[in-house]
Each structure stands twice: as structure tokens, then as C-alpha cells.
Design a protein around this motif. Structure first.
Motif: not given
Length: 352
Positions: A221-224, A228-233
């Protein structure tokens, strides 16, 4: 019987018993004093002895009248002393009714009156605390609602002007949508927090469900926002099932993950770790973002509190208050490790 038993017995004696003993003592003292007065007056020949036939009745009536006068005087004097705490309680109650909660009653009298005064002082303290919270809440919520409403009104007025380019129109509409969503989140958080604090018992449905699956769905759900901040999970999730209020815990993970994204620097890493140990699930959510100072860490769970790092970001200071309240309901624990410029890690422990 031991001494503590005697003390416990006398401490538990009712006000009614003390009142009976008080009245009996007054009558006894007044009768003794009346007898002493009668004997003294007779001995000094100030009062002539009554005739033999009416001596008993006359003596009784004399003693009765004198004892009544003495008991009335004694009851008035001693009663005023014992009733003084009640008078103070009455005055203090009127002050409470006027809205003045800075009152304190000191009642050094019977055990019952002392307990009554202690209960009254505790009530006044709680009412003052509630009134302070209410005033702060109204002030904060008014400010939080006013800001987005003012922004929406301002950009809506700009849209009414002629000669706007398509880019400007799109920008203003995006701002209005963003502020509307902010209002919606604020309203939802206020309503949920209010319901949680007002409810004496929790009526949320508790079910057994997959905690790791709930976290995975929320990441999607929080993927967008992540993109947007080019974060790696970095995800490390064991298969863990718990019995809890699934809907409430959803708000916990949503707020913590949203904060991790919001306060992360561009191209950073957000780490999510889940494992089980004995009868507990341990969840760690970490970011490599702004971090928090000691002052923010002390107040982070206070309603509407926003630290230095929040000034440049959207928020209303209710998210972590909700997190703490829900975890308290679920008998969970939360600890935080944070450092300015390095990042923040939340560790949540929940009973499985």
C-alpha cells in the motif's frame, strides 16, 4: 489479639459509631457537671434544698435543665471543631463548581472525614488534569484544523482567477487534494483516539491472523511513497500468527512505517524485521533518516507533540499517541532508539 489488629479495628469504625460515642460523652460530662454544680450551690447555701416530698423530682428536673444547657454549649463548641472539615469541604465544592480546581482540603479529624477529604483532593486533582488536557486538546485541534482549511480556501480562491495556466491549475488542485487528505487523516485519528480513550473496555474484534502477511500488504500500500523517496526496503519476516485486534494493529504499522518513510532521506533504507521468541512477536522498524533528539524522545507519545524534525514535514502529532494507546490495549511494549542524522528504530513486543 495483636496491636495491628486493634489499630485496624478502630480504623474501620464507622462515623455513626463515633457520633454515638460523641453524644454519649457529651451527655455524661454534662450530667457530671450538673451534679457538681448542684452540690456546690447546695453546699454554699445558694440553692435551698427541695422539700422532701418533691426532692427527687425537683432534683431530677434541675439536673436535666442544667445538663441540657451544658450539653448544648459543649456540643456547639466541640461540634464546631469536628464539623470544620465539612465546612471546608463545602467551600471547596463550591469552588470546584465555579471551575476552580486549584483547591485542597486538609481534614485532620476522624478517619472517615480524612478519607473523604483525601478522595475530594484526588477528585480535584483529576478534574484539573482533565480540564488542562481538554483545553490543550481544543487549542491544538483548532490549530491543526485551521491550517489545512486556510490552505484549501486560499488555493480555491486562486483557482477562481482567470488566466491560470494548466500547470498552475494542476498544482493548486494537487495542494487542495493533499490538504483535504490531511484533514481526513486528522479527523480519523482524533475520532479513533477519542473512542479508544473513552471506552472503558475494548470491543474490537480479536482474531488469529498472520502478522507477517499484514505487514507485507501494508508495504504494498505504501509502495508509491517509497518510490517517491527512492527508498529501499529490507524485509525479514518470519511466519508469525497472533491473536489480536487486527484492525487496531493496522494503525500501529501504518503510523510507524509512514513515519519511517516521511523522515528518511532520499535513497535511504527502511528495515522491517519480524520474528517470534517464546510467546511474543518482536517487530523492528528502522530508518536511516533525521532521527530524534532527547527532548523529542521524551515527548514523542504526547498528543499533538511535534519535534524539531517535524517542522519541515506534514503531521499532526497524533500518530504515535495512537500507537502507544493501541499497544497498551494489546498489552504490548514499545521502545525507541534514535540519534540525530543517523535514524530511528522502533521495537515492538506483542504477546502471541
Amino acid at each position: 489479639m495483636s496491636k495491628p489488629s486493634y489499630e485496624s479495628y478502630f480504623r474501620s469504625m464507622s462515623t455513626l459509631l463515633w457520633l454515638v460515642l460523641f453524644v454519649f460523652g457529651i451527655l455524661l460530662v454534662s450530667l457530671i457537671l450538673a451534679g457538681v454544680i448542684w452540690q456546690s450551690l447546695t453546699h454554699l447555701d445558694i440553692l435551698m434544698p427541695f422539700e422532701e416530698g418533691n426532692a427527687a423530682i425537683s432534683t431530677f428536673l434541675f439536673l436535666l435543665i442544667i445538663s441540657l444547657l451544658i450539653s448544648t454549649v459543649l456540643a456547639t463548641i466541640v461540634g464546631e471543631y469536628f464539623l470544620r472539615p465539612l465546612h471546608r469541604l463545602t467551600i471547596a465544592t463550591k469552588e470546584i463548581a465555579r471551575g476552580n480546581f486549584d483547591v485542597y482540603v486538609d481534614a485532620k479529624s476522624s478517619q472517615e472525614l480524612e478519607r473523604l477529604a483525601d478522595s475530594f483532593n484526588e477528585m480535584a486533582k483529576e478534574l484539573k488534569s482533565i480540564e488542562t488536557l481538554r483545553a490543550d486538546f481544543v487549542s491544538n485541534i483548532s490549530h491543526e484544523f485551521k491550517t489545512p482549511v486556510t490552505s484549501i480556501r486560499g488555493f480555491a480562491k486562486r483557482l477562481m482567477k482567470e488566466g491560470l495556466s494548466e500547470a498552475q491549475r494542476t498544482e493548486y488542485l494537487n495542494i487542495i487534494v493533499s490538504e483535504s487528505e490531511r484533514l481526513s487523516r486528522l479527523s480519523s485519528n482524533v475520532l479513533l483516539l477519542s473512542n479508544l480513550e473513552a471506552a472503558s473496555t475494548l470491543h474490537a474484534e480479536r482474531v488469529k491472523y498472520s502478522l507477517d502477511e499484514q505487514l507485507r500488504k501494508l508495504i504494498l500500500i505504501l509502495e508509491p511513497h517509497l518510490q517517491k523517496k527512492r527508498l529501499e526496503v529490507d524485509i525479514q519476516l518470519e511466519s508469525v500468527s497472533i491473536t489480536a485486534a487486527e484492525e487496531l494493529l493496522y494503525h500501529v504499522w501504518l503510523n510507524l512505517l509512514s513515519n519511517a518513510i516521511k523522515f528518511s532521506y532520499l535513497d535511504g533504507i527502511v528495515k522491517i524485521n519480524l520474528k517470534s521468541e517464546e510467546h511474543h512477536a518482536i517487530i523492528k522498524i528502522s530508518d536511516q533518516g533525521m532521527g530524534m533528539d532527547d527532548e523529542t524522545l521524551r515527548h514523542m507519545f504526547d498528543k499533538f507533540y511535534q519535534g524539531e524534525r517535524s517542522r519541515a514535514t506534514e503531521g499532526n502529532g497524533l500518530g504515535l499517541s495512537l500507537v502507544k494507546k493501541i499497544l497498551d490495549i494489546e498489552k504490548g511494549q514499545i521502545t525507541v532508539h534514535s540519534a540525530i542524522g543517523i535514524g530511528t528504530q522502533f521495537i515492538i513486543i506483542l504477546p502471541i
